[in-house]
Scaffold this active site. Structure first.
Site, PDB file in Angstrom:
ATOM      1  N   GLY A  31       0.768  -1.247   0.000  1.00  0.00           N
ATOM      2  CA  GLY A  31       0.000   0.000   0.000  1.00  0.00           C
ATOM      3  C   GLY A  31       0.788   1.281   0.000  1.00  0.00           C
TER       4      GLY A  31
ATOM      5  CD  GLU B 276       0.594  -9.311   1.525  1.00  0.00           C
ATOM      6  OE1 GLU B 276      -0.308  -8.510   1.203  1.00  0.00           O
ATOM      7  OE2 GLU B 276       0.362 -10.405   2.039  1.00  0.00           O
TER       8      GLU B 276
ATOM      9  NE  ARG C  65      -3.099   3.225 -10.950  1.00  0.00           N
ATOM     10  CZ  ARG C  65      -3.012   4.415 -10.431  1.00  0.00           C
ATOM     11  NH1 ARG C  65      -2.501   5.417 -11.105  1.00  0.00           N
ATOM     12  NH2 ARG C  65      -3.431   4.634  -9.200  1.00  0.00           N
TER      13      ARG C  65
ATOM     14  CE1 TYR D  70      -9.042   1.884  -9.047  1.00  0.00           C
ATOM     15  CE2 TYR D  70      -7.107   2.098 -10.445  1.00  0.00           C
ATOM     16  CZ  TYR D  70      -7.994   1.312  -9.731  1.00  0.00           C
ATOM     17  OH  TYR D  70      -7.809  -0.042  -9.702  1.00  0.00           O
TER      18      TYR D  70
ATOM     19  CB  CYS E 244     -16.029   3.746 -29.028  1.00  0.00           C
ATOM     20  SG  CYS E 244     -15.224   3.626 -30.615  1.00  0.00           S
ATOM     21  CD  GLU E 245     -16.538   2.667 -22.760  1.00  0.00           C
ATOM     22  OE1 GLU E 245     -17.096   3.376 -21.895  1.00  0.00           O
ATOM     23  OE2 GLU E 245     -16.790   1.473 -22.929  1.00  0.00           O
TER      24      GLU E 245
ATOM     25  CE1 TYR F 191      -2.020  -3.405  -8.454  1.00  0.00           C
ATOM     26  CE2 TYR F 191      -0.845  -1.459  -7.710  1.00  0.00           C
ATOM     27  CZ  TYR F 191      -1.316  -2.728  -7.477  1.00  0.00           C
ATOM     28  OH  TYR F 191      -1.080  -3.330  -6.273  1.00  0.00           O
TER      29      TYR F 191
HETATM   30  N1  LLP Z   1      -1.426  -7.028  -0.552  1.00  0.00           N
HETATM   31  C1  LLP Z   1      -2.740  -7.130  -0.788  1.00  0.00           C
HETATM   32  C2  LLP Z   1      -3.532  -8.074  -0.007  1.00  0.00           C
HETATM   33  C3  LLP Z   1      -3.351  -6.314  -1.765  1.00  0.00           C
HETATM   34  O1  LLP Z   1      -4.658  -6.408  -1.974  1.00  0.00           O
HETATM   35  C4  LLP Z   1      -2.560  -5.401  -2.504  1.00  0.00           C
HETATM   36  C5  LLP Z   1      -3.158  -4.561  -3.546  1.00  0.00           C
HETATM   37  C6  LLP Z   1      -1.179  -5.352  -2.237  1.00  0.00           C
HETATM   38  C7  LLP Z   1      -0.644  -6.164  -1.238  1.00  0.00           C
HETATM   39  C8  LLP Z   1      -0.248  -4.436  -2.979  1.00  0.00           C
HETATM   40  O2  LLP Z   1      -0.598  -3.100  -2.792  1.00  0.00           O
HETATM   41  P1  LLP Z   1       0.356  -1.921  -3.306  1.00  0.00           P
HETATM   42  O3  LLP Z   1       1.633  -1.967  -2.509  1.00  0.00           O
HETATM   43  O4  LLP Z   1       0.632  -2.152  -4.741  1.00  0.00           O
HETATM   44  O5  LLP Z   1      -0.420  -0.692  -3.076  1.00  0.00           O
HETATM   45  N2  LLP Z   1      -5.369  -1.168  -9.300  1.00  0.00           N
HETATM   46  C9  LLP Z   1      -5.188  -0.190  -8.254  1.00  0.00           C
HETATM   47  C10 LLP Z   1      -4.499  -0.776  -7.042  1.00  0.00           C
HETATM   48  C11 LLP Z   1      -5.197  -2.000  -6.496  1.00  0.00           C
HETATM   49  C12 LLP Z   1      -4.468  -2.614  -5.329  1.00  0.00           C
HETATM   50  C13 LLP Z   1      -5.052  -3.920  -4.946  1.00  0.00           C
HETATM   51  N3  LLP Z   1      -4.400  -4.593  -3.870  1.00  0.00           N
HETATM   52  C14 LLP Z   1      -4.445   1.012  -8.819  1.00  0.00           C
HETATM   53  O6  LLP Z   1      -4.135   1.006 -10.009  1.00  0.00           O
HETATM   54  O7  LLP Z   1      -4.206   1.984  -8.115  1.00  0.00           O
END
Ligand code: LLP
Length: 447
Positions: free
Chosen positions: A266, A300, A339, A343, A371-372, A400
């Site tokens: 995150g 993670e 993205r 978002y 086409c959006e 992503y």
């Molecule tokens: N661990 C779990 C359980 C998760 O669900 C996620 C991301 C991560 C780790 C990794 O998170 P990160 O460090 O990358 O923030 N598609 C969205 C982001 C979706 C994240 C989903 N889960 C975007 O493009 O911003």
């Protein structure tokens, strides 16, 4: 819901081209060759690999993996990093990170297979996700991966039954939902009671105890992930890890073993002008909440590692002047980089030609050919004149980006390239039209 870090058309001034480049050490401008990734001109990549193409810097991936490891070590934490494969599933990216000693966090059979194919040992793989199928559980157990993260009482029962039927005990961590607001975009917040993830922290002691009694489970600890693109310091992490620390003490007092805490991912990155917490600040939050418990720490991260390391390289098809608006129509679209449409995410945009960096700017909407109306990368961005065939890059597209692509509008998946120093390699070919149509059947009666 606070969405302060993700915005297509913010009101405060955008960072300049120079500021965008200064914050990204793998990017630079060459007086003749224009924008470079490491030492490779993007114009050369476009000429040889075509567009749209994702371009990743191996050096940036390595630097970032090392910076995170150093921050954890600097805080005196015994910690393992399990890269969140969903952020970028490219085998070459996984292999670069594996060579840095990172494990993987996977959420599907496909990601597990990708991690293994890239050479990540099963003993360094964690399986997360709210809906693992029986088939995925069997594969994870057969591979003997490090740990499965359990998201509910129902899943605990199901996994126990599957493992017992294989004569195994699954090492599991219980995902706790700490009810902490990560203050990020509503679509990527996961740690609130209203979200589908984990079990409420108040229910955790009873469920953990029950899991210890299930024949197919070997509970080893807890896991938490409160959201993604957390860009407002580390206060929400602090709150979550404090709660987890208290829970570890409570579980131990009840006689249950707790060896590991998986602290999730995150950590945000500055797409525009955000000031996310640093790895050192994150490590400090972990240490404050969990440092004196003697638990093995796991992390993670996805975006923080690979987001800034990649760009999406695209070519202008045409500039369209309609009423008062200037539309720059490029050959990348929302099916490539989703993205902004999903978002309202802001991505830096840089031209590639050296002359474009000194040309006068005027506001433009950069859009794709799909086409959006949501196929809009940005509105009112100050950009130089971009005649047909000009090259443009979307920054911070390493996470992503390719992993969320689709073939909507029957557009083949873009190529992926990795740069190292002065060389580059196509690490994934552009999808062919034959591959795009592959696997379809035409029953007689359809004619
Ligand atoms: N661990 C779990 C359980 C998760 O669900 C996620 C991301 C991560 C780790 C990794 O998170 P990160 O460090 O990358 O923030 N598609 C969205 C982001 C979706 C994240 C989903 N889960 C975007 O493009 O911003």
């Amino acid at each position: 819901m606070a969405a302060t870090t993700l915005h297509i058309a913010p009101t405060d001034p955008d960072p300049s081209f120079a500021e965008l480049i200064a914050g990204r050490p793998h990017l630079s401008i060459h007086a003749l060759d224009g924008l470079l990734v490491e030492e490779v001109p993007l114009a050369r990549i476009a000429a040889e690999a075509g567009t749209p193409t994702w371009v990743y810097s191996a050096g940036a991936l390595r630097r970032r993996a090392r910076a995170l490891q150093a921050a954890l070590k600097g805080a005196g934490l015994q910690a393992g990093i399990h890269y969140a494969v969903k952020a970028n599933t490219s085998l070459a990216v996984l292999r670069v990170l594996a060579a840095e000693g990172l494990g993987a966090d996977v959420v599907s059979e496909g990601e597990l297979r990708a991690a293994r194919a890239a050479g990540i040992p099963a003993s360094a793989i964690v399986f997360s996700g709210v809906g693992k199928t029986e088939r995925e559980m069997r594969l994870a157990l057969a591979e003997d991966i490090l740990q499965l993260n359990i998201e509910s009482a129902e899943e605990a029962e199901m996994l126990s039954a599957v493992a017992a039927s294989m004569g195994r005990r699954a090492r599991v961590a219980l995902r706790v939902n700490p009810d902490v607001d990560a203050k990020t975009h509503a679509k990527i917040t996961t740690g609130l009671t209203e979200n589908k993830f984990g079990v409420p922290i108040a229910m955790a002691p009873e469920l953990y105890g029950r899991m210890c009694g299930l024949p197919g489970l070997d509970p080893v600890g807890l896991t938490v992930h409160i959201g993604s693109q957390i860009a407002q310091g580390v206060a929400s992490y602090r709150a979550a890890y404090q709660r987890l620390g208290q829970l570890v003490r409570e579980l131990r007092a009840a006689g249950h073993p707790v060896h590991r805490v998986d602290c999730g991912g995150g950590l945000g990155i500055p797409y525009r002008d955000e000031t996310p917490g640093s790895p050192a600040a994150l490590a400090g939050a972990i240490k404050a909440g969990l440092g004196d418990l003697g638990v093995k720490i796991m992390l993670e991260p996805g975006r923080w590692i690979c987001g800034p390391a990649g760009v999406l390289l695209t070519r202008v098809i045409v500039e369209k002047h309609a009423t008062t608006r200037r539309f720059v129509i490029v050959d990348a679209a929302m099916n490539d980089l989703l993205r902004p449409a999903m978002y309202e995410a802001w991505h830096g945009i840089l031209p590639v030609s050296p002359n474009a960096f000194h040309a006068p700017l005027s506001p433009a909407d950069v859009v794709g050919p799909v086409c959006e109306s949501s196929d809009t990368f940005t509105r009112n961005r100050d950009l130089p004149a971009l005649p047909p065939d000009s090259l443009v890059t979307f920054l911070d597209a390493g996470a992503y980006g390719a992993s969320m692509s689709s073939t909507y509008n029957a557009r083949p998946l873009a190529a992926e390239v990795m740069v190292e120093g002065a060389r580059f390699v196509v690490i994934r070919e552009r999808q062919s039209y034959a591959a795009l149509l592959e696997g379809q059947r035409l029953p007689d009666w359809t004619g």
